[in-house]
Write an enzyme that holds these catalytic residues in place. Sequence first.
Site, short mmCIF file in Angstrom:
data_model
loop_
_atom_site.label_atom_id
_atom_site.label_comp_id
_atom_site.label_asym_id
_atom_site.label_seq_id
_atom_site.Cartn_x
_atom_site.Cartn_y
_atom_site.Cartn_z
N TYR A 18 38.29 51.92 25.86
CA TYR A 18 38.11 50.47 25.76
C TYR A 18 36.69 50.05 25.38
O TYR A 18 36.27 48.94 25.69
CB TYR A 18 38.52 49.79 27.08
N GLY A 27 46.61 56.06 30.96
CA GLY A 27 45.59 55.12 30.49
C GLY A 27 44.25 55.78 30.27
O GLY A 27 44.15 56.89 29.74
N GLU A 45 52.02 56.64 32.19
CA GLU A 45 51.03 56.24 31.19
C GLU A 45 49.66 56.20 31.87
O GLU A 45 49.24 55.15 32.37
CB GLU A 45 51.40 54.89 30.59
N CYS A 95 22.60 37.77 20.70
CA CYS A 95 22.03 36.48 21.11
C CYS A 95 22.92 35.85 22.19
O CYS A 95 23.52 34.80 21.99
CB CYS A 95 21.91 35.56 19.89
#
Length: 471
Positions: free
Chosen positions: A419, A316, A314, A389
Site C-alpha cells: 500500500y 493481505g 486472503e 506543500c
Amino acid sequence: MSASSAPPVPDWLRVPADANDLVTSVWPATAERDDHGVLRIAGVGADRLRDTFGTPLYVLDEDEVRAHARRTLAAFRAATAARGVQARVYYAGKAFLSTEVVRWVTEEGLAVDVCSGGELAVALAAGADPARLGFHGNNKSVAELDRAVQIGIGSIVLDSWIELERLSAIAHRRGVVQPVLVRVNSGVHAETHDFLATAHEDQKFGFTLAEAPAVVARIRELDSLAFVGLHCHIGSQIFGTAGFQESASRLVDVHAELLAGGDVPVLNLGGGFGIAYTRVDDPTPIEELAEGIVEAVARECEVRGIPIPNLAFEPGRSIIGQAGVTLYEVGTVKPVRVSDDLERVYVSVDGGMSDNARPALYGAQYSARLASRVSDADAALTRVVGLHCESGDVVVDAEYLPGDVAPGDLIAVPATGAYCFALSSNYNYVPRPPVVAVRDGEARIIVRGETVSDLLARDAGMPPADEEGTA
C-alpha cells in the site's frame, strides 16, 4: 490523527539503546549493516542502490516475499488438512502488483485476488492461471466482468443485486457457467482504523447476512451462475484471532442454512493479517492465526452437525509488507522547539506522501533508520517529512534517529512493501519512484520510475515532440 494533533511523543515510543539497530520484526530477514555501517538488503548496499537507481526508491526483497508466501500457504494447508479439507490462499493484488510479483507468489502456490480491470490485466500479463484468480470490487464494470468471464476467471465475488443480474446476462451470452461467491458483512469489526474496517453494516461492500439466503436462492435459479460459497472480510492490519472466531460463528450459521438448498463447497474468511511497522507491534504468528481460525470454523460446524467446507484466505499485506524498504535522501534538517523542554528535529527527504500516503490517510506509524552510515551521536526525537506543500506530508511521525543526521544521508523506512507503491500519486507533479527487486547481492528494476518528461507527455496542452522549442 494528523501530525499536528498527535501528542509530541507517542506513548509507545522509547529512546532506543542504539539508534542504529534494525528490529527483526520490522525489517526483511536479510537486512544488515556492512563493515562501514551501510544498510544492506539481500546483500545490496543502500549506497549502491542510490548510486544506481537514485532516490526515492522502493526496494523489495524477493526472497522475503517468497518466504512469507510459502510459510502462509503451509500454515493454512496444515491447519485445514488436519480437519480433512483444503485451503486456498490468495495474494492481494491491491497491496502491490507487478508482473514480477505475480510470478513470485504464483510460483510459491498462491492464487491472486484482483479488484479492477487493470489488476486483472497485470495478472494475466504475468501468465497467471485465470482459474486461480478471484475478482473483487463493489462496482465492476460490464467490460471488466465480460473480460473476466471471457478468460475463464476462477471466481467472481458478487457485491450487489445489480451485479448479480449483470454478470448472469454476460455469462449467459457467452454460454458459460461462472462460479461466484457472495460477499457478506458479518457485523464483526476488527480493531483497526475506521477507514480500513470493511465489515460494518453501513458500508459499501457486500450484503447483510440476512440478505444472503435470498441472494443465493436467486443465483441458484440461474443457469449461467454457480454459487460456490460465502465471502467475508472483517478488516485490515488485524492481530489475533478473536474477530475471525466471532465472524466464523455468524458465517457458519448462514452457511448451514444454505446447505439445505445445495452444495456450498467454499467459505472465504478473508484475512487482512497485520505486520509490524514499529518495534512495539507484535503481529500474531501465521501458524497461530491459521490454527485458531480453522479450529473456530471446525468447532462451529461440529456444533451444527455439518461438514467443514474447503476454506479460502486472503492474508493481505502480510505477504509483501515486511519485504519492502523505501530509501530516501535527506535534503534539509531543522530543529524545532516543541515546548520548553522538548525539541524535535525535522528531517526532510526527497519523497513523501506521493510515495507513501498511509500516514496522511490513516495516521499510520512507521520506523526509520540511517541507511548510509552508523552514528554514535545521541538519539534525537525526529519527524521524517516529505517535500510536498502540505503540513500533513509526514513519512515517519515520531522516531529516534542519531542527532547528527545531515543533508546527503540516506534514510530507510521499512515495512513499505504494501500500500505504498499501490497508493502512490503525482501530487505536486512529483514522478513516482522505481521499484527494485533485490536477491543474492543483485538488484534489478521491476517497475520503471517516472520522469517529469513522462508526466508532461500526458499533458494535452504540450506541443508534439517535433515542435518543442520552435517559435
